[in-house]
Design an enzyme around this catalytic site. Structure first.
Site, short mmCIF file in Angstrom:
data_model
loop_
_atom_site.label_atom_id
_atom_site.label_comp_id
_atom_site.label_asym_id
_atom_site.label_seq_id
_atom_site.Cartn_x
_atom_site.Cartn_y
_atom_site.Cartn_z
N SER A 274 0.82 -1.21 0.00
CA SER A 274 0.00 0.00 0.00
C SER A 274 0.86 1.27 0.00
CB SER A 274 -0.90 0.03 1.23
OG SER A 274 -1.74 -1.09 1.27
N1 SAH Z 1 -0.30 -5.50 4.04
C1 SAH Z 1 0.41 -5.71 2.79
C2 SAH Z 1 -0.42 -5.38 1.56
C3 SAH Z 1 -0.91 -6.64 1.04
S1 SAH Z 1 -1.81 -6.67 -0.46
C4 SAH Z 1 1.73 -4.97 2.76
O1 SAH Z 1 2.03 -4.20 3.68
O2 SAH Z 1 2.49 -5.18 1.81
C5 SAH Z 1 -3.06 -7.80 0.03
C6 SAH Z 1 -2.58 -9.18 0.42
O3 SAH Z 1 -3.69 -9.90 0.91
C7 SAH Z 1 -2.02 -10.01 -0.75
O4 SAH Z 1 -0.73 -10.44 -0.43
C8 SAH Z 1 -3.00 -11.18 -0.85
O5 SAH Z 1 -2.39 -12.40 -1.23
C9 SAH Z 1 -3.53 -11.25 0.57
N2 SAH Z 1 -4.81 -11.92 0.75
C10 SAH Z 1 -5.93 -11.84 -0.01
N3 SAH Z 1 -6.91 -12.60 0.52
C11 SAH Z 1 -6.40 -13.16 1.67
C12 SAH Z 1 -6.93 -14.04 2.67
N4 SAH Z 1 -8.18 -14.51 2.63
N5 SAH Z 1 -6.12 -14.41 3.69
C13 SAH Z 1 -4.84 -13.96 3.76
N6 SAH Z 1 -4.29 -13.14 2.84
C14 SAH Z 1 -5.06 -12.73 1.81
#
Ligand code: SAH
Length: 205
Positions: free
Chosen positions: A52
């Protein structure tokens, strides 16, 4: 970054600001993107996922109103950057990731950087982490079609949940506080996240 993107837009919580000054964001992105790590936008982390924008990380973290003894659950570890920020501002962070590669990369990075108060799990975070509940705060960093009841159930009384809710293309950032008399909900504004995929999120396809 902290001065121009975060403080200038109204995030003033000292816990959040000092966490953002402490965490080396460039180590959470691919080497080829390192020179953009502190820029005012999200960045790709592979498999169509993103780290993000710094301001969004700050806004969501501030909305959690963390105290130093808090135990926090994060859904969507991704690069691990948000978890590292939480780890600076709270007591312990539990973070769940459904993408095996991102899970392993973040896990290794936490070990390398010495974030010993981050506990990781590979799996579907929409189910929460029942054995470790209740949590003082829960943050979801992927967009959900609706607020999963499972997560609200795993929040302590007085606990806060921040989650993007809406369509696949745009969401509203929702903050919930669980009280003895029910739920207080506020809308922090529009945002755009990759989708939350799982039992209480979107289908895979
Ligand atoms: N917090 C992260 C941003 C992640 S983007 C950072 O600081 O970089 C969103 C993430 O959510 C992705 O890696 C995706 O694989 C994950 N995601 C999506 N659905 C999910 C679920 N049900 N459980 C765990 N992770 C999930």
């Amino acid at each position: 970054m902290v001065e121009n993107q975060v403080e200038a837009r109204g995030v003033h919580d000292p816990r959040v600001l000092s966490a953002m000054l402490a965490v080396p964001r460039h180590l959470f992105v691919n080497e080829a993107l390192m020179d953009q790590a502190y820029s005012d936008h999200p960045l790709p982390i592979g498999d169509q996922q993103t780290i993000s924008q710094p301001y969004i990380v700050a806004l969501m973290t501030e909305a959690l109103e963390l105290e130093k003894d808090d135990r926090v659950l994060e859904i969507g570890t991704g690069s691990g950057y948000q978890a590292a920020i939480l780890a600076q501002a709270a007591f312990r962070v539990y973070t769940i990731e459904r993408n095996r590669r991102l899970y392993s990369t973040a896990r290794n990075l936490f070990d390398k950087l010495g974030y010993y108060n981050i506990v990781t799990r590979y799996g579907d975070g929409t189910k929460g982490w029942k054995e470790e509940s209740p949590f003082n705060a829960i943050i979801v960093t992927a967009g959900a079609p609706a607020i999963p009841d499972t997560l609200v159930d795993q929040l302590d009384i007085g606990g806060r949940l921040v989650i993007p809710v809406g369509s696949l293309f745009s969401q509203e950032l929702i903050r919930i506080e669980k009280t003895e008399n029910g739920i207080n909900e506020i809308n922090l504004g529009g945002c755009r996240f990759v989708k939350l995929i799982g039992q209480h999120g979107w289908d895979h396809n």
